[in-house]
Design an enzyme around this catalytic site. Structure first.
Site, PDB file in Angstrom:
ATOM      1  N   CYS A  34       0.834  -1.211   0.000  1.00 40.72           N
ATOM      2  CA  CYS A  34       0.000   0.000   0.000  1.00 40.72           C
ATOM      3  C   CYS A  34       0.871   1.265   0.000  1.00 40.72           C
ATOM      4  O   CYS A  34       1.563   1.537   0.991  1.00 40.72           O
ATOM      5  CB  CYS A  34      -0.912  -0.045   1.227  1.00 40.72           C
ATOM      6  SG  CYS A  34      -1.751   1.491   1.607  1.00 40.72           S
ATOM      7  N   CYS A  37       0.155   3.757   2.768  1.00 38.69           N
ATOM      8  CA  CYS A  37       0.613   3.192   4.047  1.00 38.69           C
ATOM      9  C   CYS A  37       2.108   3.453   4.225  1.00 38.69           C
ATOM     10  O   CYS A  37       2.559   3.803   5.316  1.00 38.69           O
ATOM     11  CB  CYS A  37       0.365   1.686   4.096  1.00 38.69           C
ATOM     12  SG  CYS A  37      -1.373   1.206   3.992  1.00 38.69           S
TER      13      CYS A  37
END
Length: 109
Positions: A34, A37
């Protein structure tokens, strides 16, 4: 470099490490693939150092630990959930700035 102040938590540790913790806990639900993230990772590390002893800052890899994110209805990552006394206080989804996360934490301390 990742902070040694951040707790990496699993499904099996969640109940005792987060829900049963006497300190407020901010949990970052994330995954290694991600992009957002990864972008928020350094901010999480900074917060862990800043709030050491006052707030537990934890990360949970949603790919390796699907039960807990499912329990809390997490549909997008990163999602950060603030817990205090075993209850959800608030949550934020998406890569947000440090000041927004500090404001979130202040709700619990």
């Amino acid at each position: 470099m990742a902070s040694d102040k951040v707790v990496h938590i699993s499904d099996s540790e969640f109940e005792s490490g987060i829900i049963g913790n006497s300190l407020p806990c901010l949990v970052d639900f994330w995954a290694p693939w991600c992009g957002p993230c990864k972008a928020i990772g350094p901010v999480i590390d900074e917060l862990a150092a800043e709030y050491e002893g006052k707030v537990v800052i934890a990360k949970m890899n949603v790919d390796d630990n699907p039960a807990t994110p499912g329990k809390f209805g997490i549909r997008a990552i990163p999602t950060l959930i603030l817990f205090k006394g075993g209850e959800v206080i608030d949550q934020i989804t998406g890569a947000v700035g440090k000041s927004q996360l500090q404001d979130l934490i202040k709700k619990a301390i």
